[in-house]
Write an enzyme that holds these catalytic residues in place. Structure first.
Site, mmCIF file in Angstrom:
data_model
loop_
_atom_site.group_PDB
_atom_site.id
_atom_site.type_symbol
_atom_site.label_atom_id
_atom_site.label_comp_id
_atom_site.label_asym_id
_atom_site.label_seq_id
_atom_site.Cartn_x
_atom_site.Cartn_y
_atom_site.Cartn_z
ATOM 1 N N HIS A 136 49.996 18.377 42.650
ATOM 2 C CA HIS A 136 49.964 18.797 41.245
ATOM 3 C C HIS A 136 49.316 20.175 41.140
ATOM 4 O O HIS A 136 49.840 21.072 40.487
ATOM 5 C CB HIS A 136 49.192 17.762 40.413
ATOM 6 C CG HIS A 136 48.743 18.252 39.064
ATOM 7 N ND1 HIS A 136 49.615 18.478 38.034
ATOM 8 C CD2 HIS A 136 47.514 18.576 38.596
ATOM 9 C CE1 HIS A 136 48.944 18.916 36.978
ATOM 10 N NE2 HIS A 136 47.664 18.988 37.292
ATOM 11 N N ASP A 142 63.807 50.081 35.030
ATOM 12 C CA ASP A 142 63.759 48.849 35.828
ATOM 13 C C ASP A 142 62.426 48.835 36.558
ATOM 14 O O ASP A 142 61.597 49.720 36.367
ATOM 15 C CB ASP A 142 64.925 48.812 36.840
ATOM 16 C CG ASP A 142 65.250 47.375 37.264
ATOM 17 O OD1 ASP A 142 64.325 46.652 37.690
ATOM 18 O OD2 ASP A 142 66.422 46.973 37.146
ATOM 19 N N TRP A 185 43.918 20.751 46.690
ATOM 20 C CA TRP A 185 44.572 22.058 46.844
ATOM 21 C C TRP A 185 43.658 23.046 47.569
ATOM 22 O O TRP A 185 44.117 24.035 48.105
ATOM 23 C CB TRP A 185 44.992 22.618 45.485
ATOM 24 C CG TRP A 185 43.908 23.315 44.712
ATOM 25 C CD1 TRP A 185 42.871 22.719 44.055
ATOM 26 C CD2 TRP A 185 43.751 24.728 44.517
ATOM 27 N NE1 TRP A 185 42.090 23.670 43.461
ATOM 28 C CE2 TRP A 185 42.604 24.914 43.724
ATOM 29 C CE3 TRP A 185 44.466 25.858 44.922
ATOM 30 C CZ2 TRP A 185 42.152 26.174 43.348
ATOM 31 C CZ3 TRP A 185 44.015 27.113 44.538
ATOM 32 C CH2 TRP A 185 42.866 27.268 43.760
ATOM 33 N N SER A 234 55.511 36.414 48.670
ATOM 34 C CA SER A 234 56.187 36.650 47.392
ATOM 35 C C SER A 234 55.247 37.305 46.383
ATOM 36 O O SER A 234 55.593 38.290 45.729
ATOM 37 C CB SER A 234 56.711 35.321 46.853
ATOM 38 O OG SER A 234 57.015 35.442 45.490
ATOM 39 N N SER A 235 54.022 36.777 46.297
ATOM 40 C CA SER A 235 53.061 37.324 45.330
ATOM 41 C C SER A 235 52.695 38.750 45.653
ATOM 42 O O SER A 235 52.577 39.593 44.762
ATOM 43 C CB SER A 235 51.773 36.503 45.338
ATOM 44 O OG SER A 235 51.992 35.273 44.746
ATOM 45 N N HIS A 295 38.380 32.364 43.644
ATOM 46 C CA HIS A 295 37.872 32.756 42.338
ATOM 47 C C HIS A 295 38.674 33.868 41.689
ATOM 48 O O HIS A 295 39.084 33.744 40.535
ATOM 49 C CB HIS A 295 36.375 33.024 42.310
ATOM 50 C CG HIS A 295 35.900 32.897 40.894
ATOM 51 N ND1 HIS A 295 35.694 31.676 40.292
ATOM 52 C CD2 HIS A 295 35.759 33.814 39.929
ATOM 53 C CE1 HIS A 295 35.423 31.858 39.022
ATOM 54 N NE2 HIS A 295 35.454 33.143 38.767
ATOM 55 N N GLU A 330 41.648 34.257 42.187
ATOM 56 C CA GLU A 330 42.895 33.563 41.861
ATOM 57 C C GLU A 330 42.873 32.996 40.438
ATOM 58 O O GLU A 330 43.866 33.081 39.724
ATOM 59 C CB GLU A 330 43.125 32.439 42.881
ATOM 60 C CG GLU A 330 44.223 31.457 42.527
ATOM 61 C CD GLU A 330 45.615 32.055 42.531
ATOM 62 O OE1 GLU A 330 45.811 33.076 43.231
ATOM 63 O OE2 GLU A 330 46.481 31.525 41.828
ATOM 64 N N TYR A 342 41.345 34.177 37.962
ATOM 65 C CA TYR A 342 41.523 35.291 37.020
ATOM 66 C C TYR A 342 42.939 35.837 37.074
ATOM 67 O O TYR A 342 43.446 36.368 36.080
ATOM 68 C CB TYR A 342 40.482 36.372 37.266
ATOM 69 C CG TYR A 342 39.110 35.878 36.881
ATOM 70 C CD1 TYR A 342 38.895 35.375 35.607
ATOM 71 C CD2 TYR A 342 38.061 35.851 37.773
ATOM 72 C CE1 TYR A 342 37.672 34.863 35.240
ATOM 73 C CE2 TYR A 342 36.825 35.339 37.417
ATOM 74 C CZ TYR A 342 36.638 34.852 36.154
ATOM 75 O OH TYR A 342 35.434 34.341 35.786
ATOM 76 N N SER A 378 46.468 39.482 23.437
ATOM 77 C CA SER A 378 46.108 40.764 22.823
ATOM 78 C C SER A 378 47.325 41.480 22.247
ATOM 79 O O SER A 378 47.181 42.427 21.477
ATOM 80 C CB SER A 378 45.428 41.673 23.846
ATOM 81 O OG SER A 378 44.306 41.031 24.389
ATOM 82 N N HIS A 397 29.747 30.085 43.619
ATOM 83 C CA HIS A 397 29.357 29.131 42.569
ATOM 84 C C HIS A 397 30.223 27.867 42.626
ATOM 85 O O HIS A 397 29.935 26.907 41.927
ATOM 86 C CB HIS A 397 29.374 29.770 41.171
ATOM 87 C CG HIS A 397 30.718 30.121 40.631
ATOM 88 N ND1 HIS A 397 30.931 31.225 39.848
ATOM 89 C CD2 HIS A 397 31.916 29.540 40.757
ATOM 90 C CE1 HIS A 397 32.208 31.277 39.509
ATOM 91 N NE2 HIS A 397 32.830 30.267 40.053
ATOM 92 N N HIS A 398 31.283 27.895 43.435
ATOM 93 C CA HIS A 398 32.051 26.674 43.671
ATOM 94 C C HIS A 398 31.387 25.795 44.723
ATOM 95 O O HIS A 398 31.898 24.730 45.042
ATOM 96 C CB HIS A 398 33.467 27.013 44.128
ATOM 97 C CG HIS A 398 34.257 27.790 43.115
ATOM 98 N ND1 HIS A 398 35.062 27.203 42.191
ATOM 99 C CD2 HIS A 398 34.334 29.122 42.873
ATOM 100 C CE1 HIS A 398 35.631 28.125 41.426
ATOM 101 N NE2 HIS A 398 35.201 29.294 41.813
ATOM 102 N N THR A 435 33.655 38.551 28.988
ATOM 103 C CA THR A 435 34.519 37.538 28.383
ATOM 104 C C THR A 435 34.179 37.388 26.905
ATOM 105 O O THR A 435 35.067 37.266 26.056
ATOM 106 C CB THR A 435 34.367 36.187 29.103
ATOM 107 O OG1 THR A 435 34.430 36.423 30.506
ATOM 108 C CG2 THR A 435 35.473 35.239 28.720
ATOM 109 N N LYS A 492 35.724 40.084 24.883
ATOM 110 C CA LYS A 492 37.135 39.830 24.583
ATOM 111 C C LYS A 492 37.288 38.888 23.390
ATOM 112 O O LYS A 492 38.056 39.153 22.472
ATOM 113 C CB LYS A 492 37.819 39.215 25.809
ATOM 114 C CG LYS A 492 38.046 40.234 26.897
ATOM 115 C CD LYS A 492 39.034 39.720 27.900
ATOM 116 C CE LYS A 492 39.804 40.809 28.570
ATOM 117 N NZ LYS A 492 40.642 41.627 27.781
ATOM 118 N N ARG A 546 35.325 13.489 40.503
ATOM 119 C CA ARG A 546 36.744 13.812 40.416
ATOM 120 C C ARG A 546 37.465 13.309 41.665
ATOM 121 O O ARG A 546 36.837 12.864 42.626
ATOM 122 C CB ARG A 546 36.935 15.324 40.270
ATOM 123 C CG ARG A 546 36.382 16.120 41.420
ATOM 124 C CD ARG A 546 36.357 17.600 41.125
ATOM 125 N NE ARG A 546 37.690 18.180 41.174
ATOM 126 C CZ ARG A 546 37.933 19.461 41.532
ATOM 127 N NH1 ARG A 546 36.943 20.256 41.859
ATOM 128 N NH2 ARG A 546 39.151 19.919 41.542
#
Lengths: 386, 551
Positions: free
Chosen positions: B90, B119, B155, B182-183, B266, B268, B270, B281, B315-316, B341, B344, B463
């Site tokens: 998932h 293009d 994951w 690809s990315s 991390h 990722e 963002y 925006s 922090h993870h 943040t 924003k 979890r």
């Protein structure tokens, strides 16, 4: 719109937003469910609880302010009310203010946060040490000073009820999934050091009432400490995904008075002496089969399954396997030393000689194996002593 | 460079390119030519968007399996190992298959239209970077049907657990490599387009914020995807070739993987949320009929968030046993993210303040985004407090937090953007009534789904468990009910899109929305196959927001 009406709208919206927060944060407690962090039974847990509440309330206040401003605007500044859009694009003053104020709030939060962390990470002189080893999927506890050493597994009732479509209603099982066969007994008002490690994959030892969790990393030893103030039974479970039965390796800590603790240690040591004597006598096949069935159910069935059919491909079947029906010496070696690169641990250091002999006898005669072999506990003693 | 463009440019030399395309837009004929060999940014954008929608539904159905099993205590539907495969897949599908490709789809469609480019800068690579993805995900999904089962270690693929995956592990690693390739190609394309293909006069600080956020996102991608590739390659060699990068017995360190993974992981998160900031925006000013508040501050805040994302990874990992000084550093750095943040969020509210608002579906999703993303941001601030994180970590509180920023965060922004630009893409108006039904069902159910998970986590539910103690039963059932409603609501989304593309009778004007500003609204709807063969004029009428024009 008149100024007084704007004030009324602002107050009404703010009240509505605050009410929404109340509904989310306070009202659910009336369902009788626990919805908040536990206060815990250690200084650290209580510090953490207070810190959690402070930060939560700061967040709630910020949330109420921001959302109120937004919904006031949504209510007042809409085209359907004929509101004409202003065209301002920025305000350096406002932007400086809402950069600096959050910084100040963060600094204020950082002070107690730093203090709490130092309290946890700078351990005081401790009075006793318990080594905790996580392995798939149970915990082993070694009391380094008191010579107590045991494995703690999911309690049998829960273990039966948690099988897929077991037909047992979990509501009928006491402390479903949070009960163990052997509790970690500790004395209150004693500074205890935990040395936490793992045998196979990473686990995490977590009892919320103590206020922390710590990863158990194979090959490394992590330290943590606690000092429980109130006698009681505190439950927790593994917190780091560790494979299929991650959800089924609970932890139960029982904090008792120092006297009760001393008595418990004595009883554990007496039991150990009994086990030693028992290992020296000759056991009958029936005795070994009966005891072996119990050992198998708590220790082996998780992987090899109750019917001995295993779970392909990771967990091999024991019914009709070349190991359980082959030469006894090879079978004993597998159980004592484990199998490298698989989930099969070395049971030699974890179970008593009697348990191992019983499990061996059981697996060589159950599931239709019927080899008729009988492994005496003293044989295991002899092999272990070389 | 591209033949189809040269003869087009010839046709329209000196004309106002955008007005003349409807009659002869030179779409290739035949399915293969049109879609498999396409180098057109709009077609590739469509491919990305359709692909990500399919992945969203596949990943979503896995979430349904998870929520169904968690509906009540006890195991009713699946074995624990399959449950773990579902949570792992998932996440992989949603992160790499749904959200990221969807943003690349938006980038493809909108960036050339927003900066006045004909293009993307590298059209053939663009084709390739898309067509890798169906193969990568077919391979990833195929592992579910292999003997050893799909990946079940989460994951995050933490070793040693991930190394217990069977032979299918090689397929997982290779699929991750392909997604990464690809990315990276997609991001190089975005950067090259933005830096080289802007119409004359479209200076960097006149670019729409969506373009800015994607520019910064693209740099993040290029910086971290190779790190992920390195991490999974080390897992591959540990698994199959006997190395010991993460095996303590061979001198390695399992925790090192976590450091490397989160150095990717991390930024990722963002990568998934910055383009969402950009879309919101764009949408808030349009429906507030008022310029974006603090455009420059928004750009700098985005850049600051991107920079901070590189120095907060641990922090993870507050519970792995780090030195005190390390924990303090990562706690302070993480708390700092609240500042940009916050800027924003305050700027979005100020954009709406004293606007003349209407509430079409894109606006509803954008407002939903601001509110619910803020809730996710505030719980993120709580999680930053390292000592309390020793309680929160690996509980449902974390699950609630990151789903708040990703579902009513990133996914709501994707939906907002889809409703916003769908008329431009298809030339038809979608059904406003069903769009609003979709919004209200989603917005209500997503909160029923995720808000109770805060309580579960605080009350002590870890979890990634397939079964739980009975004290957690009530809120799990509530959460599952929310989940089923949310899942079903997304079928409305699919229906609205199909209706808009094939059935809608209401034609869209070129501006579509009364308050819309920016170059993409100067071309007809649907946007012709080729646009801006001649650079458009850049002035106050065509630029979406730049402080100098806004008076």
């Amino acid at each position: 719109m008149k100024k007084s009406n704007i004030v009324i709208v602002t107050l009404a919206v703010t009240a509505a937003v605050a009410a929404a927060f109340w509904l989310l944060l306070v009202a659910p407690a009336f369902t009788g469910n626990e919805i908040n962090l536990t206060r815990g039974v250690t200084d650290f847990a209580q510090k953490n609880y207070e810190l959690h509440m402070v930060v939560l309330w700061i967040c709630v206040v910020i949330g109420i302010l921001v959302f109120s401003a937004m919904f006031v605007s949504i209510f007042l500044h809409r085209k359907s009310r004929g509101y004409e859009a202003a065209q301002f694009t920025h305000s350096t003053k406002a932007e400086i203010v809402w950069t600096i104020i959050p910084v100040l709030i963060l600094v204020i939060m950082a002070v107690p946060a730093t203090r709490a962390l130092i309290h946890m990470e700078v351990a005081p002189e401790t009075e006793m040490t318990i080594k905790i080893t996580g392995f798939q999927w149970r915990w082993r506890y070694e009391y380094l000073e008191d010579g107590v050493d045991f494995i703690s597994s999911l309690q049998a009732d829960s273990n039966a009820a948690r099988r897929l479509a077991s037909g047992v209603d979990p509501e009928t099982v006491d402390n479903y999934l949070l009960d163990v066969d052997k509790r970690v007994v500790i004395p209150v008002d004693t500074k205890i050091k935990f040395l936490i490690t793992a045998d196979d994959v990473i686990h995490a030892w977590w009892v919320p009432a103590l206020g922390w969790k710590r990863d158990a990393v194979p090959g490394f030893i992590n330290e943590a400490w606690t000092e429980v103030k109130e006698p009681g039974v505190y439950r927790g479970q593994c917190a780091e995904l560790c494979g299929k039965d991650h959800g089924f390796m609970p932890i139960v800590v029982e904090a008792v008075s120092k006297e009760d603790y001393a008595a418990w240690v004595q009883s554990q040591q007496d039991q150990l002496a009994v086990e030693k004597r028992e290992a020296e006598r000759l056991w009958s096949l029936q005795e070994l089969m009966d005891h072996g069935q119990e050992v198998y159910a708590t220790q082996c069935a998780t992987c090899h399954q109750a019917d001995g059919e295993g779970l392909a491909p990771a967990f091999p079947a024991l019914a009709g396997s070349t190991v359980t029906t082959g030469p006894i010496e090879a079978h004993i070696k597998v159980v004592l030393d484990g199998v490298n690169g698989t989930a099969m641990p070395a049971w030699g250091g974890m179970l008593s000689e009697t348990d191992i002999a019983a499990a061996l006898t059981y697996t060589r005669n159950a599931f239709g194996n019927e080899t008729g072999d009988l492994v005496q506990p003293r044989t295991i003693v002899r092999i272990k002593n070389g | 460079m591209t033949t189809e463009h040269t003869h087009d440019t010839h046709d329209h030399a000196g004309a106002h390119a955008s007005d003349h395309h409807d009659d002869h837009d030179h779409k290739p004929t035949g399915f293969m030519n049109r879609w498999l060999f396409t180098t057109n940014h709009k077609d590739i954008g469509t491919l990305y968007l359709v692909f990500s929608l399919i992945m969203f539904l596949i990943g979503g159905s896995m979430a349904m399996v998870i929520r169904a099993e968690l509906f009540m205590p006890g195991l009713q539907l699946v074995e624990p190992d399959f449950f773990n495969q579902m949570t792992t897949m998932h996440a992989l599908i949603m992160v790499f298959g749904a959200v990221m490709p969807a943003w690349v789809g938006f980038a493809n469609w909108m960036i050339p239209l927003m900066v006045g480019a004909p293009d993307m800068a590298l059209p053939r690579m663009n084709n390739w970077s898309f067509w890798i993805l169906p193969f990568a995900f077919t391979m990833l999904l195929s592992t579910l049907f292999m003997d050893s089962g799909g990946p079940a270690a989460g994951w995050t693929l933490y070793p040693p657990l991930s190394l217990q995956t069977g032979q299918s592990f090689a397929f997982v690693v290779f699929a991750v490599h392909m997604m990464g390739v690809s990315s990276i190609m997609g991001s190089i394309n975005v950067i090259a387009t933005i830096l080289n293909m802007r119409a004359p006069g479209m200076t960097l600080l006149r670019m729409p914020l969506f373009v800015w956020t994607w520019l910064i996102t693209a740099f993040l991608l290029i910086a971290v995807m190779p790190v992920l590739a390195g991490a999974v390659t080390m897992l591959l060699t540990d698994h199959f070739f006997g190395t010991s990068f993460f095996n303590a017995a061979g001198g390695g360190d399992p925790v090192m993987f976590q450091h490397i993974f989160w150095f990717f992981g991390h930024p990722e998160v963002y990568i998934m949320i910055l383009p969402a900031f950009g879309v919101v925006s764009e949408i808030l000013p349009t429906f507030s009929r008022k310029p974006l508040f603090g455009y420059a501050a928004m750009v700098y805040a985005t850049a600051s968030i991107a920079f901070l994302s590189f120095i907060v990874w641990a922090h993870h990992m507050f519970s792995v046993g780090m030195p005190l000084s390390g924990e303090l550093f990562f706690m302070y750095a993480t708390m700092l993210i609240a500042v940009p943040t916050g800027v924003k969020v305050f700027n979005w509210v100020s954009t709406m303040w004293k606007g003349s608002m209407t509430f079409e579906t894109p606006m509803l999703f954008a407002i939903g985004f601001v509110v619910l993303f803020t809730i996710g941001g505030l719980s993120g601030l709580m999680l930053a407090i390292a000592s309390v994180d020793l309680q929160y970590h690996d509980t449902y509180f974390v699950v609630a937090h990151f789903h708040y920023v990703l579902v009513p965060g990133a996914v709501f922004a994707l939906m907002a953007g889809t409703y916003y630009w769908l008329p431009k893409w298809t030339g038809n108006m979608y059904s406003e009534k069903w769009g609003k039904i979709h919004f209200w069902l989603s917005a209500i159910s997503v909160n029923i789904l995720f808000f109770p998970q805060h309580y579960l986590g605080l009350a002590g539910m870890p979890r990634r468990i397939p079964d739980y103690s009975t004290q957690f039963a009530d809120f799990n059932m509530l959460s599952s009910i929310g989940g089923f409603i949310f899942g079903a609501s997304q079928l409305i989304f699919v229906g609205v899109i199909i209706h808009c593309v094939y059935r809608s009778k209401v034609k869209a004007t070129s501006r579509v929305w009364e308050g819309a500003k920016g170059l993409e609204w100067t071309v007809p709807s649907p946007a012709p196959y080729h646009t801006f063969d001649v650079p458009p004029p850049i002035n106050a009428q065509t630029v979406a927001h730049a402080d100098e024009y806004d008076h």
